[in-house]
Design a protein around this motif. Structure first.
Motif, PDB file in Angstrom:
ATOM      1  N   PRO A  68       0.884  -1.298   0.076  1.00 45.30           N
ATOM      2  CA  PRO A  68      -0.087  -0.156   0.015  1.00 45.30           C
ATOM      3  C   PRO A  68       0.883   1.119   0.068  1.00 45.30           C
ATOM      4  CG  PRO A  68       0.172  -1.064   2.330  1.00 45.30           C
ATOM      5  CD  PRO A  68       0.664  -1.991   1.186  1.00 45.30           C
ATOM      6  N   LEU A  69       0.135   2.356  -0.585  1.00 46.11           N
ATOM      7  CA  LEU A  69       1.135   3.685  -0.685  1.00 46.11           C
ATOM      8  C   LEU A  69       0.858   4.289   0.667  1.00 46.11           C
ATOM      9  CD1 LEU A  69       3.000   4.928  -2.496  1.00 46.11           C
ATOM     10  CD2 LEU A  69       0.884   6.411  -3.362  1.00 46.11           C
ATOM     11  N   VAL A  70      -0.311   4.074   1.308  1.00 46.89           N
ATOM     12  CA  VAL A  70      -0.739   4.729   2.705  1.00 46.89           C
ATOM     13  C   VAL A  70      -1.099   3.481   3.495  1.00 46.89           C
ATOM     14  CG1 VAL A  70      -1.925   6.206   4.110  1.00 46.89           C
ATOM     15  CG2 VAL A  70      -1.253   7.014   1.610  1.00 46.89           C
ATOM     16  N   GLU A  71      -0.593   3.419   4.629  1.00 47.72           N
ATOM     17  CA  GLU A  71      -0.959   2.537   5.607  1.00 47.72           C
ATOM     18  C   GLU A  71      -1.089   2.906   6.888  1.00 47.72           C
ATOM     19  OE1 GLU A  71       1.412  -0.886   5.922  1.00 47.72           O
ATOM     20  OE2 GLU A  71       0.166  -2.037   7.044  1.00 47.72           O
ATOM     21  N   LEU A  72      -2.476   2.882   7.588  1.00 48.68           N
ATOM     22  CA  LEU A  72      -2.508   3.281   9.028  1.00 48.68           C
ATOM     23  C   LEU A  72      -2.750   1.939   9.788  1.00 48.68           C
ATOM     24  CD1 LEU A  72      -3.005   5.931   7.527  1.00 48.68           C
ATOM     25  CD2 LEU A  72      -4.455   6.367   9.786  1.00 48.68           C
ATOM     26  N   SER A  73      -2.186   1.599  10.719  1.00 52.01           N
ATOM     27  CA  SER A  73      -2.156   0.364  11.427  1.00 52.01           C
ATOM     28  C   SER A  73      -2.499   0.684  12.798  1.00 52.01           C
ATOM     29  CB  SER A  73      -0.931  -0.407  11.355  1.00 52.01           C
ATOM     30  OG  SER A  73      -1.112  -1.758  11.845  1.00 52.01           O
TER      31      SER A  73
END
Ligand code: ADP
Ligand code: MG
Length: 263
Positions: free
Chosen positions: A23-28
């Motif tokens: 993914p280009l943006v990942e919030l975890s």
């Protein structure tokens, strides 16, 4: 049974884009509080390269805060944010570099009032990317042409309409060659007749393959341009899906209620 289902919906937190590789943006597992207010609750989302994600939800649900954490205008309490695989650091030079990869356009245009349109676009590339004035101006003129305001280059922001200023703000963000563009209600402060020129610019950008996260109440744009819709309420992601899934078959009472008010 309905009650149980709803309580499940209320407590679950949807993981968005779980199947996306690289993914280009990942919030975890992102969490954030403002004092006692729990404003982001276990946010998990991935945005693939070239995807357009539209974030919907009632006022106060945490949409702006989530956008602001993605380029570290706000810190997070816990969890991880990655841009193109790299963890967003808390501070320092690496933060400045990574932040440059995330372009942001706000509701208020935030142009520098005492600089020309051209200077607004060349400033950051010269300072941060160390471009020569000439190269920065050449590129700025191309970008201004792309958003249709190159004829205004020598004017001051106050001489432009709101729609023109917002398109300059988009050009200014693009001048940093961001990997992803965040839009936080970019048309909410505009007179109605100027909304479409900004939405058209965003649509063009999406068709050119830009990765975008857009908070907007423009449902036509959401339906036509979004690959994914994310619905937030009370700091949580309650639903995610294609525009068809979300608009035709919302799952939660909160989303149904939201749609009944907005459509
Ligand atoms: P949205 O963009 O969905 O309307 P926001 O992210 O702006 O929601 O706000 C989410 C919640 O956090 C709201 O209750 C808002 O009042 C609160 N909030 C936003 N920014 C701050 C701040 N800097 N300090 C304290 N509370 C804030
Ligand atoms: Mg907001």
């Amino acid at each position: 049974a309905t009650e149980i289902l709803n309580s499940v919906h209320i407590h679950r937190s949807v993981h968005v884009g779980d199947n996306i590789e690289n993914p280009l943006v990942e919030l975890s597992h992102v969490e954030k509080h403002y004092g006692d207010l729990h404003v982001l609750k276990n946010i998990n989302l991935k945005v693939g390269k070239g995807q357009v994600m539209v974030v919907l939800g009632p006022s106060g649900s945490g949409k702006s805060t989530m956008c602001r954490t993605i380029n570290r205008l706000e810190t997070i309490d816990s969890g991880v944010i990655r841009i193109d695989g790299e963890v967003l650091p808390a501070e320092g030079r690496d933060l400045a570099n990574l932040r440059a990869e995330v372009g942001m356009v706000f509701q208020q245009f935030n142009l520098f009032a005492n600089k020309t349109i051209l200077q607004n676009v060349t400033l950051a590339p010269m300072r941060v990317r160390h471009m020569s004035k000439r190269d920065a101006e050449d590129e700025a003129m191309e970008l201004l042409a792309r958003v249709g305001v190159d004829s205004q280059a020598q004017k001051m922001p106050s001489q432009l309409s709101g729609g023109q200023q917002q398109r300059v703000a988009i050009a200014r963000a693009l001048a940093m060659h961001p990997k992803v563009m965040l839009f936080d209600e970019p048309t909410s402060a505009l007179d109605p007749e100027m909304v479409n020129e900004v939405l058209d610019t965003m649509t063009q950008l999406a068709h050119e393959g830009m990765t975008m996260i857009c908070v907007t109440h423009e449902m036509g744009f959401a339906r036509q341009v979004a690959d994914n819709i994310v619905f937030m309420a009370d700091g949580k992601i309650l639903e995610a899906g294609s525009p068809e899934q979300f608009f035709e078959n919302p799952q939660t009472d909160r989303a149904k209620d939201f749609l009944s008010k907005i459509l």
